[in-house]
Design a protein around this motif. Structure first.
Motif, PDB file in Angstrom:
ATOM      1  N   HIS A  93      43.218   6.178  48.872  1.00 51.38           N
ATOM      2  CA  HIS A  93      43.965   6.791  49.975  1.00 51.38           C
ATOM      3  C   HIS A  93      43.731   5.943  51.216  1.00 51.38           C
ATOM      4  O   HIS A  93      42.635   5.422  51.420  1.00 51.38           O
ATOM      5  N   GLN A  94      44.753   5.805  52.050  1.00 50.66           N
ATOM      6  CA  GLN A  94      44.652   4.944  53.228  1.00 50.66           C
ATOM      7  C   GLN A  94      45.335   5.584  54.418  1.00 50.66           C
ATOM      8  O   GLN A  94      46.370   6.222  54.284  1.00 50.66           O
ATOM      9  N   VAL A  95      44.729   5.369  55.594  1.00 51.34           N
ATOM     10  CA  VAL A  95      45.334   5.748  56.874  1.00 51.34           C
ATOM     11  C   VAL A  95      45.069   4.623  57.857  1.00 51.34           C
ATOM     12  O   VAL A  95      43.934   4.163  57.985  1.00 51.34           O
ATOM     13  N   ASP A  96      46.113   4.163  58.542  1.00 50.99           N
ATOM     14  CA  ASP A  96      45.998   3.207  59.648  1.00 50.99           C
ATOM     15  C   ASP A  96      46.502   3.927  60.888  1.00 50.99           C
ATOM     16  O   ASP A  96      47.561   4.558  60.836  1.00 50.99           O
ATOM     17  N   TYR A  97      45.759   3.833  61.981  1.00 52.15           N
ATOM     18  CA  TYR A  97      46.203   4.522  63.195  1.00 52.15           C
ATOM     19  C   TYR A  97      45.641   3.852  64.439  1.00 52.15           C
ATOM     20  O   TYR A  97      44.630   3.170  64.397  1.00 52.15           O
ATOM     21  N   ARG A  98      46.349   4.077  65.531  1.00 54.95           N
ATOM     22  CA  ARG A  98      45.900   3.607  66.831  1.00 54.95           C
ATOM     23  C   ARG A  98      45.141   4.748  67.506  1.00 54.95           C
ATOM     24  O   ARG A  98      45.699   5.838  67.654  1.00 54.95           O
ATOM     25  N   PRO A  99      43.899   4.500  67.927  1.00 51.24           N
ATOM     26  CA  PRO A  99      43.142   5.569  68.589  1.00 51.24           C
ATOM     27  C   PRO A  99      43.713   5.871  69.972  1.00 51.24           C
ATOM     28  O   PRO A  99      44.277   4.991  70.628  1.00 51.24           O
TER      29      PRO A  99
END
Length: 118
Positions: A93-99
């Motif tokens: 499972h993967q999540v990419d995000y900008r804080p």
């Protein structure tokens, strides 16, 4: 900055197999520290909860930009590690995000703004 988080479930190859495979994955990804341009932080965490719905391992990483994360995806060292470890996982499972930056920081969510005595 962009954060890249990946969680895996790791296969068990007999007694002690899951633990050995987790250690192999951990060593492989930790070997990337200092080798990938734009990779600011990479750490591997191993689940301690023991609940049946938890993933076994998490990779938490921070990149200076989306371009740096994109370059990581095709970097030869990352591809080497992915290839070496591909057969260890049973789920990914993967999540990419900008804080989100908080008030009073220099753009980094937990870093206080510098002050100067004048």
């Amino acid at each position: 900055m962009i954060r890249h988080v990946v969680m895996w479930n790791i296969r068990a190859d007999g007694p002690g197999g899951r633990t050995a495979n987790i250690e192999r994955l951990k060593r492989g990804f930790e070997s990337l520290n200092g080798r990938i341009p734009g990779l600011l932080l990479l750490e591997i965490g191993v689940d301690t909860s023991g609940v049946d719905y938890a993933c076994d391992v998490v990779l938490y990483s921070e990149f200076e930009s989306q371009e740096a994360l994109d370059a990581y995806a095709t970097h030869p060292e990352h591809l080497r590690v992915r290839l070496e470890l591909a057969d260890l996982r049973t789920a990914r499972h993967q999540v990419d995000y900008r804080p989100r930056a908080r008030a009073g920081t220099n753009g980094h969510p937990w870093q206080a703004k510098e002050t100067r005595d004048e």
